[in-house]
Design an enzyme around this catalytic site. Structure first.
Site, PDB file in Angstrom:
ATOM      1  N   LYS A   1       3.001   4.138  -0.372  1.00 22.52           N
ATOM      2  CA  LYS A   1       3.997   3.723   0.624  1.00 22.52           C
ATOM      3  C   LYS A   1       4.810   4.913   1.137  1.00 22.52           C
ATOM      4  O   LYS A   1       5.262   4.907   2.263  1.00 22.52           O
ATOM      5  CB  LYS A   1       4.909   2.635   0.053  1.00 22.52           C
ATOM      6  CG  LYS A   1       4.130   1.462  -0.586  1.00 22.52           C
ATOM      7  CD  LYS A   1       2.954   0.960   0.274  1.00 22.52           C
ATOM      8  CE  LYS A   1       1.995   0.122  -0.544  1.00 22.52           C
ATOM      9  NZ  LYS A   1       0.698  -0.112   0.170  1.00 22.52           N
TER      10      LYS A   1
ATOM     11  N   GLU B   1       0.890 -10.771  -1.622  1.00 18.75           N
ATOM     12  CA  GLU B   1      -0.384 -11.432  -1.906  1.00 18.75           C
ATOM     13  C   GLU B   1      -0.342 -12.290  -3.177  1.00 18.75           C
ATOM     14  O   GLU B   1       0.121 -11.875  -4.215  1.00 18.75           O
ATOM     15  CB  GLU B   1      -1.529 -10.400  -2.016  1.00 18.75           C
ATOM     16  CG  GLU B   1      -1.264  -9.207  -2.887  1.00 18.75           C
ATOM     17  CD  GLU B   1      -0.705  -8.019  -2.114  1.00 18.75           C
ATOM     18  OE1 GLU B   1      -0.082  -8.221  -1.057  1.00 18.75           O
ATOM     19  OE2 GLU B   1      -0.872  -6.889  -2.562  1.00 18.75           O
TER      20      GLU B   1
ATOM     21  N   ASP C   1       1.019  -2.619   5.753  1.00 21.29           N
ATOM     22  CA  ASP C   1       1.210  -3.616   4.701  1.00 21.29           C
ATOM     23  C   ASP C   1       2.406  -3.222   3.834  1.00 21.29           C
ATOM     24  O   ASP C   1       2.811  -2.068   3.779  1.00 21.29           O
ATOM     25  CB  ASP C   1      -0.048  -3.702   3.822  1.00 21.29           C
ATOM     26  CG  ASP C   1      -0.004  -4.897   2.870  1.00 21.29           C
ATOM     27  OD1 ASP C   1      -0.661  -4.844   1.820  1.00 21.29           O
ATOM     28  OD2 ASP C   1       0.709  -5.893   3.183  1.00 21.29           O
ATOM     29  N   ASN C   2       2.992  -4.216   3.152  1.00 22.35           N
ATOM     30  CA  ASN C   2       4.009  -3.981   2.105  1.00 22.35           C
ATOM     31  C   ASN C   2       5.315  -3.346   2.569  1.00 22.35           C
ATOM     32  O   ASN C   2       5.943  -2.611   1.800  1.00 22.35           O
ATOM     33  CB  ASN C   2       3.424  -3.109   0.974  1.00 22.35           C
ATOM     34  CG  ASN C   2       2.095  -3.582   0.499  1.00 22.35           C
ATOM     35  OD1 ASN C   2       1.081  -2.911   0.653  1.00 22.35           O
ATOM     36  ND2 ASN C   2       2.083  -4.786  -0.074  1.00 22.35           N
TER      37      ASN C   2
ATOM     38  N   ASP D   1      -2.170   0.993   4.110  1.00 23.79           N
ATOM     39  CA  ASP D   1      -2.071   0.202   2.877  1.00 23.79           C
ATOM     40  C   ASP D   1      -2.244   1.097   1.667  1.00 23.79           C
ATOM     41  O   ASP D   1      -2.729   0.664   0.616  1.00 23.79           O
ATOM     42  CB  ASP D   1      -3.144  -0.894   2.895  1.00 23.79           C
ATOM     43  CG  ASP D   1      -2.891  -1.958   1.840  1.00 23.79           C
ATOM     44  OD1 ASP D   1      -3.864  -2.678   1.484  1.00 23.79           O
ATOM     45  OD2 ASP D   1      -1.751  -2.068   1.352  1.00 23.79           O
TER      46      ASP D   1
HETATM   47  O1  LIG Z   1       0.529   0.504  -4.176  1.00 22.45           O
HETATM   48  C1  LIG Z   1      -0.064  -0.236  -3.410  1.00 22.45           C
HETATM   49  N1  LIG Z   1      -1.094   0.215  -2.667  1.00 22.45           N
HETATM   50  C2  LIG Z   1      -1.488   1.620  -2.745  1.00 22.45           C
HETATM   51  C3  LIG Z   1      -2.408   1.885  -3.961  1.00 22.45           C
HETATM   52  C4  LIG Z   1      -2.717   3.375  -4.134  1.00 22.45           C
HETATM   53  C5  LIG Z   1      -3.265   3.980  -2.863  1.00 22.45           C
HETATM   54  C6  LIG Z   1      -3.807   5.373  -3.101  1.00 22.45           C
HETATM   55  N2  LIG Z   1      -4.525   5.818  -1.921  1.00 22.45           N
HETATM   56  C7  LIG Z   1      -5.512   5.134  -1.330  1.00 22.45           C
HETATM   57  C8  LIG Z   1      -5.981   5.873  -0.263  1.00 22.45           C
HETATM   58  C9  LIG Z   1      -5.241   7.056  -0.213  1.00 22.45           C
HETATM   59  C10 LIG Z   1      -5.285   8.198   0.612  1.00 22.45           C
HETATM   60  N3  LIG Z   1      -4.434   9.207   0.390  1.00 22.45           N
HETATM   61  C11 LIG Z   1      -3.547   9.141  -0.632  1.00 22.45           C
HETATM   62  C12 LIG Z   1      -3.453   8.042  -1.486  1.00 22.45           C
HETATM   63  C13 LIG Z   1      -4.319   7.003  -1.268  1.00 22.45           C
HETATM   64  C14 LIG Z   1       0.293  -1.684  -3.369  1.00 22.45           C
HETATM   65  C15 LIG Z   1       1.107  -2.197  -4.386  1.00 22.45           C
HETATM   66  C16 LIG Z   1       1.454  -3.562  -4.397  1.00 22.45           C
HETATM   67  C17 LIG Z   1       2.313  -4.107  -5.484  1.00 22.45           C
HETATM   68  C18 LIG Z   1       2.156  -3.672  -6.804  1.00 22.45           C
HETATM   69  C19 LIG Z   1       2.953  -4.183  -7.807  1.00 22.45           C
HETATM   70  C20 LIG Z   1       3.917  -5.138  -7.503  1.00 22.45           C
HETATM   71  F1  LIG Z   1       4.678  -5.645  -8.491  1.00 22.45           F
HETATM   72  C21 LIG Z   1       4.096  -5.574  -6.206  1.00 22.45           C
HETATM   73  C22 LIG Z   1       3.296  -5.055  -5.185  1.00 22.45           C
HETATM   74  C23 LIG Z   1       0.984  -4.423  -3.395  1.00 22.45           C
HETATM   75  C24 LIG Z   1       0.181  -3.899  -2.380  1.00 22.45           C
HETATM   76  O2  LIG Z   1      -0.288  -4.715  -1.364  1.00 22.45           O
HETATM   77  C25 LIG Z   1      -0.160  -2.537  -2.344  1.00 22.45           C
HETATM   78  O3  LIG Z   1      -0.927  -2.088  -1.307  1.00 22.45           O
HETATM   79 MG   LIG Z   2      -1.002  -3.539   0.237  1.00 22.78          MG
END
Ligand SMILES: O=C(NCCCCCn1ccc2cnccc21)c1cc(-c2ccc(F)cc2)cc(O)c1O
Ligand SMILES: [Mg+2]
Length: 214
Positions: free
Chosen positions: A144, A199, A169-170, A141
């Protein structure tokens, strides 16, 4: 400077949930994010699919990539058996601070180890630093475009075993097209798509469950 969205989410938990009650923490976050301000938790709809896959797998050792505020860490840890553990990786220190407090508020701090850093750096250290032989369950998660490289890294580090379940996820929104391509066309995985919605919205999204065949 004002508060952040994660800080406001923590406040909502402290106000509306009961300390030590994971279910009330989950409900408080879902209610806040549905009615007050959206946030990127896996959420209640996809959360039910996560719950059912977890109940089926009953992992002893689980890995989560992408803690955010700890919503899915609480969802996962609340369903783990007594001696089972969740390791969750978060890149953003501001998110990690909030997640630790939400996980502790739910009373699940003894089952969850939150590690700050990048998955690409931490995955190769899992065995030596945390005494992990392999993971039974991985929830993807985070970024991506890291789903494929990190899955390959888990394979190369010998952290997957026959039967390990990856749940991503996603895969539709924001989308992980290369990941779907990778697991669906790879003889070492048995994949299945669980349709749902992004979500707290009506936008289509879903989870991809992939069993590593060894
Ligand atoms: O971007 C998403 N998640 C990732 C967030 C950053 C993770 C960074 N990170 C964490 C641990 C880690 C370890 N190593 C490297 C990097 C690491 C996300 C986005 C949406 C979304 C957003 C806007 C929209 F309009 C529609 C949907 C919905 C979701 O459910 C999501 O999960
Ligand atoms: Mg997610």
């Amino acid at each position: 400077t004002g508060s952040s969205r994660p800080q406001r989410m923590l406040k909502a938990v402290q106000k509306n949930a009961t300390k030590g009650d994971p279910k009330s923490v989950i409900s408080a976050i879902d209610s806040y994010c549905r009615h007050k301000e959206w946030a990127m938790n896996v959420g209640d709809d996809k959360g039910l699919i996560l719950d059912s896959v977890l109940t089926e797998v009953n992992p002893s050792t689980a890995l989560e990539l992408g803690t955010y505020c700890g919503y899915s860490s609480v969802r996962i840890a609340r369903l783990l058996s007594p001696d089972s553990k969740l390791i969750t990786i978060e890149f953003n220190p501001a998110f990690a601070i909030i997640a630790r407090q939400i996980i502790a508020y739910a009373g699940l701090q003894d089952k969850v180890t939150l590690v700050e850093g990048a998955s690409g750096d931490l995955i190769p250290k899992m065995k030596e630093q945390f005494g992990i032989k392999s993971f039974d369950f991985v929830f993807l998660d985070h970024w991506k475009d890291r789903y494929v490289p990190d899955t390959k890294l888990l394979e190369d580090c010998g952290l997957l075993k026959k039967g390990t379940v990856l749940l991503a996820d996603n895969v539709i929104c924001p989308g992980a097209p290369e990941y779907l391509q990778y697991v669906r066309n790879n003889p070492r995985y048995e994949s299945r798509y669980y349709p749902s919605n992004l979500e707290y919205t009506k936008v289509e999204d879903g989870l991809e469950k992939s069993v590593f065949l060894g």
